[in-house]
Design a protein around this motif. Structure first.
Motif, PDB file in Angstrom:
ATOM      1  N   ILE A  49       3.653  14.535  14.050  1.00 28.13           N
ATOM      2  CA  ILE A  49       2.376  14.619  13.335  1.00 28.13           C
ATOM      3  C   ILE A  49       2.481  13.872  12.011  1.00 28.13           C
ATOM      4  O   ILE A  49       1.561  13.130  11.616  1.00 28.13           O
ATOM      5  N   LYS A  50       3.601  14.034  11.328  1.00 29.46           N
ATOM      6  CA  LYS A  50       3.792  13.327  10.051  1.00 29.46           C
ATOM      7  C   LYS A  50       3.719  11.820  10.266  1.00 29.46           C
ATOM      8  O   LYS A  50       3.084  11.103   9.487  1.00 29.46           O
ATOM      9  N   LEU A  70       4.175  25.433  18.329  1.00 31.33           N
ATOM     10  CA  LEU A  70       3.618  25.321  16.975  1.00 31.33           C
ATOM     11  C   LEU A  70       2.642  26.463  16.697  1.00 31.33           C
ATOM     12  O   LEU A  70       2.645  27.050  15.606  1.00 31.33           O
ATOM     13  N   LEU A  96      -2.668   6.711   7.520  1.00 27.99           N
ATOM     14  CA  LEU A  96      -2.854   6.445   6.095  1.00 27.99           C
ATOM     15  C   LEU A  96      -2.456   5.009   5.771  1.00 27.99           C
ATOM     16  O   LEU A  96      -3.086   4.347   4.947  1.00 27.99           O
ATOM     17  N   ASP A 152     -11.221  14.697   5.789  1.00 27.62           N
ATOM     18  CA  ASP A 152     -10.332  15.832   5.634  1.00 27.62           C
ATOM     19  C   ASP A 152      -9.061  15.658   6.463  1.00 27.62           C
ATOM     20  O   ASP A 152      -9.106  15.591   7.696  1.00 27.62           O
ATOM     21  N   ILE A 153      -7.905  15.605   5.766  1.00 29.19           N
ATOM     22  CA  ILE A 153      -6.648  15.386   6.479  1.00 29.19           C
ATOM     23  C   ILE A 153      -6.333  16.542   7.416  1.00 29.19           C
ATOM     24  O   ILE A 153      -5.657  16.368   8.437  1.00 29.19           O
ATOM     25  N   ASN A 154      -6.843  17.746   7.063  1.00 26.95           N
ATOM     26  CA  ASN A 154      -6.593  18.892   7.938  1.00 26.95           C
ATOM     27  C   ASN A 154      -7.176  18.656   9.328  1.00 26.95           C
ATOM     28  O   ASN A 154      -6.565  19.007  10.343  1.00 26.95           O
ATOM     29  N   ARG A 177       6.351  18.495  14.400  1.00 23.90           N
ATOM     30  CA  ARG A 177       5.930  18.286  13.000  1.00 23.90           C
ATOM     31  C   ARG A 177       6.263  16.862  12.545  1.00 23.90           C
ATOM     32  O   ARG A 177       5.477  16.235  11.814  1.00 23.90           O
ATOM     33  N   THR A 178       7.399  16.351  13.017  1.00 26.07           N
ATOM     34  CA  THR A 178       7.763  14.971  12.674  1.00 26.07           C
ATOM     35  C   THR A 178       6.768  13.993  13.289  1.00 26.07           C
ATOM     36  O   THR A 178       6.348  13.025  12.643  1.00 26.07           O
ATOM     37  N   ILE A 204      -2.567  17.231  16.586  1.00 27.41           N
ATOM     38  CA  ILE A 204      -1.948  18.333  17.334  1.00 27.41           C
ATOM     39  C   ILE A 204      -2.509  18.374  18.748  1.00 27.41           C
ATOM     40  O   ILE A 204      -1.795  18.613  19.718  1.00 27.41           O
ATOM     41  N   ILE A 211       0.433  19.263   6.449  1.00 32.23           N
ATOM     42  CA  ILE A 211       0.593  19.595   7.866  1.00 32.23           C
ATOM     43  C   ILE A 211       0.829  21.087   8.041  1.00 32.23           C
ATOM     44  O   ILE A 211       0.217  21.738   8.885  1.00 32.23           O
ATOM     45  N   PHE A 262      10.436  21.139  15.250  1.00 32.74           N
ATOM     46  CA  PHE A 262      10.811  20.051  14.329  1.00 32.74           C
ATOM     47  C   PHE A 262      10.215  18.717  14.811  1.00 32.74           C
ATOM     48  O   PHE A 262       9.611  17.977  14.032  1.00 32.74           O
ATOM     49  N   VAL A 317       0.171  10.754  10.857  1.00 34.82           N
ATOM     50  CA  VAL A 317      -0.603  10.776   9.603  1.00 34.82           C
ATOM     51  C   VAL A 317      -0.218   9.580   8.741  1.00 34.82           C
ATOM     52  O   VAL A 317      -1.089   8.891   8.188  1.00 34.82           O
ATOM     53  N   ASN A 318       1.079   9.299   8.631  1.00 34.30           N
ATOM     54  CA  ASN A 318       1.527   8.162   7.818  1.00 34.30           C
ATOM     55  C   ASN A 318       0.997   6.846   8.364  1.00 34.30           C
ATOM     56  O   ASN A 318       0.580   5.965   7.600  1.00 34.30           O
ATOM     57  N   TYR A 365       3.904  16.665   4.675  1.00 34.50           N
ATOM     58  CA  TYR A 365       4.369  17.872   5.379  1.00 34.50           C
ATOM     59  C   TYR A 365       3.664  19.123   4.864  1.00 34.50           C
ATOM     60  O   TYR A 365       3.322  20.017   5.643  1.00 34.50           O
ATOM     61  N   VAL A 382      -4.998  16.260  11.206  1.00 38.96           N
ATOM     62  CA  VAL A 382      -3.793  16.921  11.695  1.00 38.96           C
ATOM     63  C   VAL A 382      -4.110  17.723  12.962  1.00 38.96           C
ATOM     64  O   VAL A 382      -3.368  17.659  13.942  1.00 38.96           O
ATOM     65  N   LEU A 383      -5.241  18.437  12.942  1.00 40.55           N
ATOM     66  CA  LEU A 383      -5.617  19.220  14.126  1.00 40.55           C
ATOM     67  C   LEU A 383      -5.900  18.314  15.315  1.00 40.55           C
ATOM     68  O   LEU A 383      -5.574  18.650  16.460  1.00 40.55           O
TER      69      LEU A 383
END
Lengths: 186, 124
Positions: free
Chosen positions: A173-174, A138, A181, A118-120, A170-171, A127, B28, A167, A177-178, B25, A123-124
């Motif tokens: 975290i992205k 956030l 992945l 689960d990507i969620n 969130r960047t 974070i 996220i 900003f 994730v990238n 995003y 992400v957590l």
């Protein structure tokens, strides 16, 4: 605001039922803040209690210049940061030049750390690796729906810094994730 | 404004965007809105109020204790004045020969209190 004023005046006069109402109205906000910033599960409930004890102690000093929820968030934020500092957990910013992913994701074996599909949940977890100020802004923005000025007031940061932190967080975290992945695809 | 910032603003305003980064995003943003696992128990408000009332009672008790000690001191002074009592430490005189022992005992007890306060977690 009128409701806040009535509630605060009742609490100042010693009405514990009114204070119970205040707790019920704001316990979610405080739990979000403490839950996000404090990793130790044993400390969380006690810290939430301490926040409301402080709210009760200082309620007579509340001057209605801001929303009551913003004032409570301020106390919760400061309490969490003080707790982290007492436990020698760093509360510092990340320099602009520093690479986000190098800072938070190990160069090798990052995929071994995270077994959930689960990507969620990823992400957590990501974070959870951010500095406390980033987690705080956030949380206040996305979970509690606070505005930039309210977050600025609660954290003592200028509004521009709040926007920047949101900003950047969130960047970051992205990118994490990238990178994760990207490793999975390899 | 950078591409990332524009993309974040677009997704926040419209809920949609193009490209792989937009998909990431969106996930996220969804994850950021999810409630954390930590939740306060239903009795939380009761616990806080109990602590406040216990502190108030404790303060009231300290005031009564202070008044009691003051009355005791006043009564002692009045009794000494009325009876012309002369102080004599009697059996306690032997302690005057062991000042180090007294200092050690007081420090040890103070240290135990400090350790208890610092390291022993009070029940929530």
């Amino acid at each position: 605001m009128t409701e806040d004023r009535t509630l605060v005046l009742r609490i100042v006069r010693g009405d514990m039922q009114a204070f119970r109402v205040l707790i019920r109205q704001h316990e979610r906000l405080v739990a979000h803040m403490i839950g996000r910033l404090i990793d130790n599960a044993e400390d969380r409930e006690e810290l939430c209690q301490d926040v409301f004890l402080k709210v009760h102690e200082k309620i007579s000093e509340f001057n209605f210049q801001s929303k009551l929820s913003t004032w409570v968030a301020t106390i919760a934020y400061r309490h969490a940061i003080n707790h982290l500092r007492k436990n020698r957990i760093k509360v510092t910013d990340i320099s602009e030049e520093e690479s986000f992913t190098d800072r938070f994701v190990a160069a090798e074996g990052a995929s071994d750390q995270f077994e959930e599909d689960d990507i969620n949940k990823w992400v957590l977890k990501f974070i959870g690796t951010l500095p406390p100020q980033y987690k705080a802004v956030l949380t206040m923005y996305h979970l509690d729906g606070m505005t930039y000025p309210e977050i600025g007031e609660a954290t003592g940061m200028p509004e521009g810094t709040v926007k920047n932190y949101i900003f950047r967080a969130r960047t970051m975290i992205k990118e994490m994730v990238n990178k994760y992945l990207g490793k999975e695809e390899m | 404004m950078s591409n990332d910032e524009e993309l974040q603003n677009e997704i926040e305003l419209t809920g949609s965007g193009s490209g792989p980064d937009a998909q990431v995003y969106k996930r996220i943003f969804d994850a950021l809105k999810r409630e954390p696992d930590f939740k306060l128990p239903p009795s939380f408000a009761d616990k806080v109020i109990y602590k406040i009332e216990a502190t108030r009672e404790s303060k009231t008790e300290m005031i009564w204790l202070g008044l009691g000690v003051l009355c005791f001191v006043i009564a002692g002074i009045v009794a000494i004045a009325m009876t012309n009592y002369k102080f004599d430490f009697g059996a306690l005189k032997f302690i005057s020969g062991y000042p180090g022992l007294i200092a050690f005992g007081a420090t040890f007890i103070a240290a135990l209190h400090w350790l208890d306060k610092k390291f022993v977690r009070k029940p929530v």
